[in-house]
Structures are given as structure tokens and as C-alpha cells.
Design a protein around this motif. Structure first.
Motif, PDB file in Angstrom:
ATOM      1  N   GLN A   1       0.832  -1.265   0.005  1.00 46.11           N
ATOM      2  CA  GLN A   1      -0.036  -0.191   0.161  1.00 46.11           C
ATOM      3  C   GLN A   1       0.930   1.265   0.065  1.00 46.11           C
ATOM      4  OE1 GLN A   1      -3.236   0.279  -0.440  1.00 46.11           O
ATOM      5  NE2 GLN A   1      -3.127   2.519  -0.246  1.00 46.11           N
ATOM      6  N   LYS A   2       1.931   1.337   0.757  1.00 47.79           N
ATOM      7  CA  LYS A   2       2.735   2.334   1.009  1.00 47.79           C
ATOM      8  C   LYS A   2       3.541   2.437  -0.492  1.00 47.79           C
ATOM      9  CE  LYS A   2       3.689   2.559   5.882  1.00 47.79           C
ATOM     10  NZ  LYS A   2       4.601   2.324   6.922  1.00 47.79           N
ATOM     11  N   SER A   3       3.953   1.518  -0.970  1.00 47.58           N
ATOM     12  CA  SER A   3       4.815   1.422  -2.202  1.00 47.58           C
ATOM     13  C   SER A   3       3.677   2.237  -3.544  1.00 47.58           C
ATOM     14  CB  SER A   3       4.923  -0.101  -2.671  1.00 47.58           C
ATOM     15  OG  SER A   3       5.641   0.083  -3.780  1.00 47.58           O
ATOM     16  N   LYS A   4       2.452   1.684  -3.461  1.00 49.86           N
ATOM     17  CA  LYS A   4       1.557   2.251  -4.505  1.00 49.86           C
ATOM     18  C   LYS A   4       1.169   3.624  -4.292  1.00 49.86           C
ATOM     19  CE  LYS A   4      -1.346  -1.169  -3.754  1.00 49.86           C
ATOM     20  NZ  LYS A   4      -2.258  -2.374  -3.978  1.00 49.86           N
ATOM     21  N   GLU A   5       1.095   4.010  -3.134  1.00 52.96           N
ATOM     22  CA  GLU A   5       1.239   5.538  -2.638  1.00 52.96           C
ATOM     23  C   GLU A   5       2.139   6.289  -3.301  1.00 52.96           C
ATOM     24  OE1 GLU A   5       0.422   5.794   1.418  1.00 52.96           O
ATOM     25  OE2 GLU A   5      -1.466   4.786   1.532  1.00 52.96           O
ATOM     26  N   LYS A   6       3.313   5.705  -3.115  1.00 57.44           N
ATOM     27  CA  LYS A   6       4.423   6.559  -3.913  1.00 57.44           C
ATOM     28  C   LYS A   6       4.612   6.725  -5.133  1.00 57.44           C
ATOM     29  CE  LYS A   6       7.296   7.178  -0.185  1.00 57.44           C
ATOM     30  NZ  LYS A   6       7.762   8.815  -0.066  1.00 57.44           N
ATOM     31  N   PHE A   7       3.886   5.670  -5.893  1.00 59.47           N
ATOM     32  CA  PHE A   7       3.683   5.565  -7.639  1.00 59.47           C
ATOM     33  C   PHE A   7       2.885   6.689  -7.734  1.00 59.47           C
ATOM     34  CE2 PHE A   7       5.581   1.345  -7.467  1.00 59.47           C
ATOM     35  CZ  PHE A   7       6.346   1.588  -8.388  1.00 59.47           C
ATOM     36  N   GLU A   8       2.055   7.344  -6.958  1.00 61.73           N
ATOM     37  CA  GLU A   8       1.244   8.675  -7.396  1.00 61.73           C
ATOM     38  C   GLU A   8       2.348   9.728  -7.748  1.00 61.73           C
ATOM     39  OE1 GLU A   8      -2.056   9.234  -7.909  1.00 61.73           O
ATOM     40  OE2 GLU A   8      -1.860   6.842  -7.653  1.00 61.73           O
ATOM     41  N   SER A   9       3.495   9.647  -6.693  1.00 58.91           N
ATOM     42  CA  SER A   9       4.568  10.741  -6.921  1.00 58.91           C
ATOM     43  C   SER A   9       5.204  10.321  -8.474  1.00 58.91           C
ATOM     44  CB  SER A   9       5.653  10.810  -6.161  1.00 58.91           C
ATOM     45  OG  SER A   9       4.923  11.183  -4.693  1.00 58.91           O
ATOM     46  N   VAL A  10       5.438   9.191  -8.846  1.00 57.25           N
ATOM     47  CA  VAL A  10       5.907   8.852 -10.381  1.00 57.25           C
ATOM     48  C   VAL A  10       5.036   9.187 -11.459  1.00 57.25           C
ATOM     49  CG1 VAL A  10       6.440   6.781 -11.577  1.00 57.25           C
ATOM     50  CG2 VAL A  10       7.257   6.842  -9.252  1.00 57.25           C
ATOM     51  N   LYS A  11       3.745   9.088 -11.135  1.00 57.62           N
ATOM     52  CA  LYS A  11       2.998   9.519 -12.173  1.00 57.62           C
ATOM     53  C   LYS A  11       3.127  11.064 -12.383  1.00 57.62           C
ATOM     54  CE  LYS A  11      -1.089   7.483 -12.178  1.00 57.62           C
ATOM     55  NZ  LYS A  11      -2.439   7.313 -11.862  1.00 57.62           N
ATOM     56  N   ALA A  12       3.065  11.694 -11.195  1.00 60.41           N
ATOM     57  CA  ALA A  12       3.185  13.318 -11.485  1.00 60.41           C
ATOM     58  C   ALA A  12       4.567  13.835 -11.954  1.00 60.41           C
ATOM     59  CB  ALA A  12       3.207  13.938  -9.924  1.00 60.41           C
ATOM     60  N   ALA A  13       5.686  12.885 -11.769  1.00 51.33           N
ATOM     61  CA  ALA A  13       7.123  13.194 -12.273  1.00 51.33           C
ATOM     62  C   ALA A  13       6.949  12.898 -13.868  1.00 51.33           C
ATOM     63  CB  ALA A  13       8.067  12.486 -11.661  1.00 51.33           C
ATOM     64  N   TYR A  14       6.345  11.893 -14.220  1.00 48.30           N
ATOM     65  CA  TYR A  14       6.241  11.670 -15.794  1.00 48.30           C
ATOM     66  C   TYR A  14       5.537  12.631 -16.431  1.00 48.30           C
ATOM     67  CZ  TYR A  14       8.742   7.123 -15.537  1.00 48.30           C
ATOM     68  OH  TYR A  14       9.811   6.081 -15.626  1.00 48.30           O
ATOM     69  N   ALA A  15       4.406  12.947 -15.560  1.00 48.60           N
ATOM     70  CA  ALA A  15       3.586  14.140 -16.352  1.00 48.60           C
ATOM     71  C   ALA A  15       4.412  15.572 -16.390  1.00 48.60           C
ATOM     72  CB  ALA A  15       2.375  14.502 -15.518  1.00 48.60           C
ATOM     73  N   ASP A  16       5.243  15.597 -15.387  1.00 52.48           N
ATOM     74  CA  ASP A  16       6.145  16.918 -15.522  1.00 52.48           C
ATOM     75  C   ASP A  16       7.037  16.765 -16.784  1.00 52.48           C
ATOM     76  OD1 ASP A  16       7.241  19.516 -14.374  1.00 52.48           O
ATOM     77  OD2 ASP A  16       8.767  17.936 -14.321  1.00 52.48           O
ATOM     78  N   LEU A  17       7.727  15.541 -16.759  1.00 52.41           N
ATOM     79  CA  LEU A  17       8.781  15.330 -17.838  1.00 52.41           C
ATOM     80  C   LEU A  17       8.023  15.319 -19.004  1.00 52.41           C
ATOM     81  CD1 LEU A  17      11.645  14.232 -18.359  1.00 52.41           C
ATOM     82  CD2 LEU A  17      10.891  11.692 -18.130  1.00 52.41           C
ATOM     83  N   ALA A  18       6.984  14.798 -19.462  1.00 52.91           N
ATOM     84  CA  ALA A  18       6.478  14.847 -20.680  1.00 52.91           C
ATOM     85  C   ALA A  18       6.378  16.476 -21.177  1.00 52.91           C
ATOM     86  CB  ALA A  18       5.136  14.205 -20.679  1.00 52.91           C
ATOM     87  N   GLY A  19       6.343  17.307 -20.390  1.00 53.85           N
ATOM     88  CA  GLY A  19       6.099  18.700 -20.686  1.00 53.85           C
ATOM     89  C   GLY A  19       7.299  19.372 -20.785  1.00 53.85           C
ATOM     90  N   LYS A  20       8.395  18.619 -21.093  1.00 49.94           N
ATOM     91  CA  LYS A  20       9.718  19.271 -21.173  1.00 49.94           C
ATOM     92  C   LYS A  20      10.329  19.423 -22.261  1.00 49.94           C
ATOM     93  CE  LYS A  20      10.232  19.914 -16.514  1.00 49.94           C
ATOM     94  NZ  LYS A  20      10.261  21.348 -15.919  1.00 49.94           N
ATOM     95  N   PHE A  21       9.574  18.527 -23.308  1.00 48.94           N
ATOM     96  CA  PHE A  21      10.059  18.325 -24.660  1.00 48.94           C
ATOM     97  C   PHE A  21       9.087  18.109 -25.658  1.00 48.94           C
ATOM     98  CE2 PHE A  21      10.529  14.283 -22.914  1.00 48.94           C
ATOM     99  CZ  PHE A  21       9.967  13.401 -23.924  1.00 48.94           C
ATOM    100  N   PRO A  22       9.030  18.293 -26.960  1.00 44.28           N
ATOM    101  CA  PRO A  22       8.176  17.819 -28.012  1.00 44.28           C
ATOM    102  C   PRO A  22       7.979  16.589 -28.058  1.00 44.28           C
ATOM    103  CG  PRO A  22       9.431  19.471 -29.003  1.00 44.28           C
ATOM    104  CD  PRO A  22      10.128  19.165 -27.804  1.00 44.28           C
ATOM    105  N   LEU A  23       6.838  15.660 -27.731  1.00 46.96           N
ATOM    106  CA  LEU A  23       6.692  14.400 -27.653  1.00 46.96           C
ATOM    107  C   LEU A  23       7.260  13.506 -28.860  1.00 46.96           C
ATOM    108  CD1 LEU A  23       3.634  14.009 -25.726  1.00 46.96           C
ATOM    109  CD2 LEU A  23       5.820  13.604 -24.917  1.00 46.96           C
TER     110      LEU A  23
END
Length: 230
Positions: A60-82
Motif C-alpha cells: 500500500q505504501k509502495s503504491k502511494e509512492k507511485f502517485e509521485s511517479v505519475k506526477a513526475a512523468y507528467a512533468d517530464l512529458a512537458g519538457k520536450f516535444p513528444l
């Protein structure tokens, strides 16, 4: 006609922009790397004597941390033309493979199953189809799955220490299925082939654990079936 200075000036503008993009990407990747370390620290508890009894809480704690992973990938995707995904892919390739491994480990200890590429992409908040956005590369997924075998071979050993004699047998069966699945693939990627070779050694290590607890009479009702690893 452009002068030599004008030509090289345009090159300089291109390189400066490229370097700025890469620095922004590196900043986002650092966040992913930090989160991966935090998840790994959580999951290491399964190797402790009472860790397997805490699996629901750990997962459960691990899956909660993956919410931060999801946010980081969303941020990363906005850094360059896909459309330039593979131009910058090397920046996040290795941390993505590690996060796939961590997602696979979380899923396995929770349900004894292999997380699919689609389930992993959903957990990360990214896509699996090219052209639809920031994607989960297939080779990255396969690398992440192969990273799982070494951790599970370690878990098999520590499970015996903790008195769990059933788990090594489950791990042996699971890794055997992974091995069979990879044998269906035409692996041309050299790094994938090398990692696949290491899977065979992890399987052998787990089989030795299973054999040992069997001859000690700790699981006399079980028959050990050796898998051919040629």
C-alpha cells in the motif's frame, strides 16, 4: 546567401536550446530517481524476518509512492516535444527500467502475478502506443521484468530464513514461467540478451533453495521438477 557566421550562429542557437531542454529533463529525472530510491527502501522490508507478514502495508505504501511517479512523468512529458521522445529517451531509460522492476516487485509480492506493460503504464500515467504521447517503451518493460529475478532469488533465500518454506517453490514456478515467456521472444537487443542470461542463474539459485528445503524434509509432499535451462 548566408554568411559562415550566420550559419554557425543558428547552430549555436539550436545547441543552446537543446542543452536547456536536456537540463530540464535531468531535473525531472532526478525526482524519479529519488522516488525510486524511496520505493526500494520500502520494499526492502520484505527481506526482514517479519517483513513478509507486513506485505499488505508495504504494498500500500509502495503504491502511494507511485502517485509521485505519475506526477513526475507528467512533468517530464512537458519538457520536450513528444515527437522527439527517442531523441531524449536515454535520459530516463534506466530509471524507468528500475521503476518497472519496483512496480513488478510490488505486484508480485501482493498477488504472485506479473504486472503487464499496460498495467505498468497506467500506474505511471503514461501510454503504451507510439504516437499517443509519452510511452512505456517495450524494451524498457522487458528490462524491468528481468531485473525482478535477482530480487526474487534473494527473497527465496530470506523466506527460508524466516520460516516460509512455501514461497521459494512459488518463486521457482513464477521465474520458470518468465523464462518460458522470454524464450518465445526473438531477442536481438544485446543488453536484453545479457539480462536474460542472468535470469537462468537466478532460476538455478532458487531451484537449489527449493531442493535444499525438500531434502531436509521441510516440504516432503512437494516434488521438485527441474527445468531445462539450455
Amino acid at each position: 546567401m548566408s554568411s559562415v557566421q550566420e550559419v554557425f550562429s543558428s547552430f549555436n542557437d539550436y545547441l543552446t536550446t537543446d542543452q536547456d531542454i536536456r537540463e530540464e529533463i535531468r531535473n525531472s529525472v532526478r525526482i524519479l530517481e529519488q522516488t525510486a530510491r524511496e520505493i526500494m527502501t520500502l520494499l526492502q522490508a520484505i527481506h526482514q524476518r517479519e517483513g513478509l507478514k507486513q506485505v499488505p502495508t508495504i504494498c500500500q505504501k509502495s503504491k502511494e509512492k507511485f502517485e509521485s511517479v505519475k506526477a513526475a512523468y507528467a512533468d517530464l512529458a512537458g519538457k520536450f516535444p513528444l515527437q522527439h521522445y527517442y531523441r531524449f529517451h536515454d535520459h530516463w531509460r534506466f530509471v524507468t527500467q528500475r521503476l518497472i522492476f519496483l512496480a513488478a516487485l510490488t505486484t508480485y509480492i501482493e498477488s504472485d502475478t506479473l504486472i503487464t506493460r499496460e498495467e505498468t503504464a497506467k500506474l505511471f500515467g503514461i501510454e503504451v502506443e507510439k504516437g499517443s504521447g509519452f510511452i512505456l517503451d517495450l524494451e524498457d518493460y522487458l528490462h524491468g521484468v528481468l531485473l525482478l529475478s535477482n530480487e526474487l532469488s534473494r527473497l527465496a533465500v530470506n523466506s527460508v530464513t524466516s520460516g516460509d518454506y512455501e514461497r521459494p517453490l512459488k518463486i521457482s514456478s513464477f521465474l520458470g514461467e518468465i523464462n518460458t515467456g522470454f524464450r518465445l521472444l526473438n531477442l536481438k537487443n544485446d543488453s536484453l540478451r545479457k539480462k536474460f542470461d542472468s535470469l537462468k542463474y537466478d532460476i538455478k539459485k532458487v531451484e537449489e533453495v527449493v531442493y535444499d528445503i525438500s531434502i531436509r524434509g521441510l516440504m516432503p509432499e512437494r516434488k521438485i521438477i527441474k527445468k531445462e535451462l539450455t
